[in-house]
Scaffold this active site. Sequence first.
Site, PDB file in Angstrom:
ATOM      1  N   ASP A 104      41.863  33.971  33.550  1.00 42.34           N
ATOM      2  CA  ASP A 104      41.690  34.584  32.230  1.00 42.34           C
ATOM      3  C   ASP A 104      43.049  34.801  31.559  1.00 42.34           C
ATOM      4  O   ASP A 104      44.117  34.738  32.204  1.00 42.34           O
ATOM      5  CB  ASP A 104      40.955  35.928  32.422  1.00 42.34           C
ATOM      6  CG  ASP A 104      40.140  36.352  31.215  1.00 42.34           C
ATOM      7  OD1 ASP A 104      40.347  35.784  30.129  1.00 42.34           O
ATOM      8  OD2 ASP A 104      39.312  37.274  31.367  1.00 42.34           O
ATOM      9  N   ASP A 158      32.928  35.025  24.723  1.00 39.71           N
ATOM     10  CA  ASP A 158      32.378  36.246  25.317  1.00 39.71           C
ATOM     11  C   ASP A 158      31.048  36.613  24.679  1.00 39.71           C
ATOM     12  O   ASP A 158      30.324  37.462  25.195  1.00 39.71           O
ATOM     13  CB  ASP A 158      33.362  37.409  25.149  1.00 39.71           C
ATOM     14  CG  ASP A 158      34.406  37.411  26.247  1.00 39.71           C
ATOM     15  OD1 ASP A 158      34.257  36.646  27.208  1.00 39.71           O
ATOM     16  OD2 ASP A 158      35.377  38.183  26.139  1.00 39.71           O
TER      17      ASP A 158
HETATM   18  C1  DGJ Z   1      37.409  38.255  29.175  1.00 40.55           C
HETATM   19  C2  DGJ Z   1      36.489  37.192  29.691  1.00 40.55           C
HETATM   20  O1  DGJ Z   1      36.156  36.320  28.658  1.00 40.55           O
HETATM   21  C3  DGJ Z   1      35.263  37.859  30.298  1.00 40.55           C
HETATM   22  O2  DGJ Z   1      34.356  36.893  30.712  1.00 40.55           O
HETATM   23  C4  DGJ Z   1      35.695  38.732  31.436  1.00 40.55           C
HETATM   24  O3  DGJ Z   1      36.235  37.944  32.461  1.00 40.55           O
HETATM   25  C5  DGJ Z   1      36.714  39.760  30.954  1.00 40.55           C
HETATM   26  N1  DGJ Z   1      37.800  39.138  30.256  1.00 40.55           N
HETATM   27  C6  DGJ Z   1      37.258  40.562  32.113  1.00 40.55           C
HETATM   28  O4  DGJ Z   1      38.255  41.406  31.740  1.00 40.55           O
END
Ligand code: DGJ
Length: 696
Positions: A449, A517
Amino acid sequence: MSIRFDEAALTWHLTGPGLSYVVGVKDGLPRQLHWGPAVPDEAVASLAVDPPWETAFDDRAHTGAELLGELGPQFTTPSLQLRHPDGAKGFDWHYADHTLEESAVEGDHLAIRFTDRDLHLTLHYRLWDTGVLDRWASIEAGAPVEVSRFDSAAWTLPHWGDYRLSHLSGEWGAEWQLRRVPLPVGETTIGSRRGHSSHQANPWIAMDDGTATETHGTVYSANLAWSGSWRVLLRRAANGRVAISGGAGHEGLRWTLRAGETWTTPVYSGLFTTAGFGGASRAWHEHLRRHVMPTAEEDAPVLFNSWEAVFFDVAEEKQLPLVELAARIGCEQFVVDDGWFGKRVDDNAGLGDWQPNPDRFPNGLKGLTDAVHKAGMKFGIWVEPEMVNPDSDLHRAHPDWVLHQAGRDRTELRQQLVLDYGRPEVAAWAWTWLDKLLSDNDIDYIKWDHNRPFTEAGRPDSEDPDRAWFEHIEAVYALKERLRAAHPDVRIEGCAGGGGRVDPGMLRYVDQVWTSDNTDAGDRVNIQHGFGQAYPARAMGTWITDEPSGFNQRTTSLRFRFHVASAGVLAVGGNLTEWSEAELEEAAEHVAQYKRLRPVVQHGVQFRLGDPETSSLSGVQYVRGDQIAVLAFKTPWHCARPLAPLRPEGIAADSRWLDEDTGETHWGATLNALGLPLRWKKSDWDSAILRLRRVE
Ligand code: DGJ
């Protein structure tokens, strides 16, 4: 593919499937003399003639320039900006020589070299069997030179009456919105100043003359293989010509090449097709899968991901029931997301301290990895290696390891700062802990990430602090490449707070990406429509999560959510411990259905049926060999807009197709005339899946 050099005319003719690209040195400048349908070799020299109908604007002398420079009557924002120690600017092109490397695996590589003062500037070309032309450039500095812009390539479009730009823009939770707008006269800039390719704009573009459709018409498209800041400048001159210059970095950065140093730009790829926007997308998909993505030929497993199920609450004993349920509904890989390490119980602390939290994982990761493997699944884990919370042991020990500037505040976003990977000690630290994590534990997959953009990026003890913007990305690429080599069985998911860093540069080092997300299935229909313009379903992570959606409180059926999520690499992200028996049983059926579709969805050729922007009925058709899978979606509809049936693409009238679920057989002619026999259940937020197999 072939490359023919005409020494007398100083032209190079690159030919690929149905297309030609001709570059020549004309009036001293390297220029694109043609990019489009194939031309015979004998006609190439005549392409260098100025047509008499071209109006003689003062900067016509630069029409077609392979990079827009700073010398002579060239008044466009340049592709290349240099300042020499004596104050002189620009690059005065003097052709030196060229080299041609043939390759059986990749496209042949043409490098054309020019000199000016102590500099050698090389233009690079590689034309692939997919019709994609890679272009990049490099400068070898014999003496120091300051650079404030160095684009990879400039492309020139044919002289048309009008121009239309398609591009992808958005924001966090709403990435991949397709915009199709007239290109105004003047300069239009899209780009990112954020240090990542961004949710707000993606480097993919397509251009047409305003008449192309999904299925027909000439489309030129380009995409930049760079995951940091970038700029694409589209210049439409008053006389009608359009030049597109693109490359890494944003306005205001400057750095000095040292004597003996070579600076190479990332690849800017271009594509020409007469098969409309759909044809352009299919060519990109094929190219990325075959020539860019590392493991696209593999079936990507069905994932379970813990994020939306429990957010930061990821203790071993709370994950074990999810492991059991994920396996029961058919998931093949269990990914534990954020919250497993350091003091990371929320997003205020712990980033940078990459040891399992002993309160949450008393057996280290082994308790969970063993349970996951015993349940027959692979194990994946979330990491965010480029970031640090100020409240972490790492930051307390190394406060200067973050990107920052002397005497300036360090802006925190999500309570975190960006580590400066251009510092060798930071890159070495990241390699050490990641390699150890993968060596000491039975890990099959990492979700990498990256949750914030750069601010105040710099390095106070560096003579050339703006290099940090480039070095960071190069170091991330190098680290992923090294990890892949050392752990060849581990797969990597690219993520940046959703789809903030998806580009052909990152796709070289990751096996799939996280799309957004926003997992609301209604919004996802549009998000996935945009994503697919540039990137293949094999790369697109798609989750089914709980309702109502945290993004918009929308409620849709389990079936609709599963069907939308089946259009890419399916994952389950809901809290299965709260699902009823009936829901778990239904989920198991959907996962099983997806596994039947998977070879066609992940490895097939994709056709978009209908446009969710303008119609309540849309779908995606995937074709592989004698199999077709159609996923169709009905969003809320309005009685004033009656729905036409969805018709398939590319089906011969005299072919016959077996519906693999009902056993009915259909003539291609009937499907083309009457539309696909989709079995809708209700009116709004409905969906249907159709599996057809060709029969004799
Ligand atoms: C952002 C990601 O897009 C999510 O899927 C998740 O992993 C969060 N970060 C976790 O902090």
